[in-house]
Design a protein around this motif. Structure first.
Motif, PDB file in Angstrom:
ATOM      1  N   SER A  89      54.143  76.534  -7.340  1.00 21.31           N
ATOM      2  CA  SER A  89      55.331  76.566  -6.483  1.00 21.31           C
ATOM      3  C   SER A  89      55.564  75.259  -5.726  1.00 21.31           C
ATOM      4  N   ASN A  90      56.781  74.743  -5.824  1.00 19.14           N
ATOM      5  CA  ASN A  90      57.149  73.566  -5.038  1.00 19.14           C
ATOM      6  C   ASN A  90      57.299  73.919  -3.569  1.00 19.14           C
ATOM      7  N   GLN A  91      57.657  75.164  -3.291  1.00 15.74           N
ATOM      8  CA  GLN A  91      57.721  75.611  -1.899  1.00 15.74           C
ATOM      9  C   GLN A  91      56.343  75.540  -1.260  1.00 15.74           C
ATOM     10  N   VAL A  92      55.333  76.047  -1.968  1.00 13.14           N
ATOM     11  CA  VAL A  92      53.970  76.009  -1.441  1.00 13.14           C
ATOM     12  C   VAL A  92      53.521  74.568  -1.236  1.00 13.14           C
ATOM     13  N   LEU A  93      53.730  73.735  -2.254  1.00 16.88           N
ATOM     14  CA  LEU A  93      53.280  72.348  -2.160  1.00 16.88           C
ATOM     15  C   LEU A  93      53.974  71.604  -1.025  1.00 16.88           C
ATOM     16  N   TYR A 119      52.668  70.506 -14.767  1.00 16.78           N
ATOM     17  CA  TYR A 119      53.132  70.346 -13.385  1.00 16.78           C
ATOM     18  C   TYR A 119      52.547  71.427 -12.479  1.00 16.78           C
ATOM     19  N   VAL A 120      52.273  72.606 -13.053  1.00 16.58           N
ATOM     20  CA  VAL A 120      51.644  73.685 -12.284  1.00 16.58           C
ATOM     21  C   VAL A 120      50.235  73.263 -11.875  1.00 16.58           C
ATOM     22  N   LYS A 121      49.496  72.716 -12.839  1.00 19.86           N
ATOM     23  CA  LYS A 121      48.145  72.224 -12.560  1.00 19.86           C
ATOM     24  C   LYS A 121      48.181  71.120 -11.515  1.00 19.86           C
ATOM     25  N   ARG A 122      49.141  70.204 -11.639  1.00 19.59           N
ATOM     26  CA  ARG A 122      49.266  69.103 -10.673  1.00 19.59           C
ATOM     27  C   ARG A 122      49.494  69.631  -9.263  1.00 19.59           C
ATOM     28  N   ASN A 123      50.467  70.528  -9.119  1.00 20.60           N
ATOM     29  CA  ASN A 123      50.777  71.067  -7.790  1.00 20.60           C
ATOM     30  C   ASN A 123      49.574  71.791  -7.195  1.00 20.60           C
ATOM     31  N   PHE A 124      48.894  72.588  -8.017  1.00 22.48           N
ATOM     32  CA  PHE A 124      47.735  73.342  -7.556  1.00 22.48           C
ATOM     33  C   PHE A 124      46.622  72.403  -7.097  1.00 22.48           C
TER      34      PHE A 124
END
Length: 229
Positions: A89-93, A119-124
């Motif tokens: 989630s971009n909101q979480v990040l 991109y999910v892995k990157r954000n996490f």
């Protein structure tokens, strides 16, 4: 209004100063670029408003929203954040990045599952590197229960938690893109960019497009807003 007089809503509606908190996180007004090659290919004048470049820390639409959300948390004296969304989630990040920047050292995110794209892995991994505690809800019920229990535990132990809303459903988030509509109207009036016939914007949870539609209805002169999902 003059350039960089932000938020624009405080100039137009000064009474909001007593009810809405704000702290600038980005560099606005964001540029409007003419897309020459695409315009030629589509046989139409196409421009793009570069909110992706509005912050060197974390660009995109969430920056405008966090200017109001994180400021609201600070104004209410909260020192802990609870945020939620899919793993990437971009909101979480954005909650994590701007929360850490503003001194929140106790942040917990509750996640729903999501296909593990790059991109999910990157954000996490970015959230993890910033020291955020991340929990996974196995299903919707599990996610809501973990969200509730996490918030209540923090509250009971005196950590003064603030629940980051699902941004599209939060009126304060909609207000951020009503403010962006005021910014665009100023750019049009100053001749920085032409008045668009249509404004195309992606739709996730809906906060961005709702704010722009509100601006189009109330202000006029910025074109018809078309949400794309």
């Amino acid at each position: 209004m003059i350039e960089n007089e932000r938020p624009w809503i405080f100039s137009k509606y000064p009474e909001l100063k007593d009810n809405v908190s704000f702290k600038s996180f980005g560099n606005y007004p964001s540029d409007v670029d003419y897309l020459k090659s695409l315009s030629k290919k589509m046989d139409s004048e196409i421009y793009i408003k570069r909110d992706d470049n509005a912050s060197s820390i974390y660009g995109g639409n969430k920056c405008r929203m966090m200017e109001f959300i994180i400021s609201d948390a600070l104004n209410k004296g909260r020192r802990s954040l609870v945020t939620w969304g899919a793993i990437g989630s971009n909101q979480v990040l954005s909650s994590v990045i701007f929360g850490v920047r503003e001194g929140f050292d106790d942040i917990t995110s509750i996640h729903s599952e999501q296909p593990f794209h790059p991109y999910v892995k990157r954000n996490f991994l970015i959230s993890t590197s910033l020291g955020v505690k991340q929990l996974l809800g196995e299903n919707d019920i599990s996610l809501i229960l973990k969200l509730f229990t996490t918030y209540m535990k923090k509250k009971i132990t005196g950590k003064k938690p603030y629940l980051i809303p699902l941004l599209g459903s939060a009126p304060i988030s909609v207000l951020s893109y009503f403010d962006a509509a005021l910014e665009l109207k100023w750019q049009i009036e100053e001749g920085i960019c032409p008045k668009p016939d249509y404004i195309f914007v992606t739709v996730g949870t809906g906060g961005t497009v709702a704010g722009l539609i509100l601006g189009s209805i109330i202000l006029g002169g910025i074109g018809e807003v078309v949400g794309v999902r």
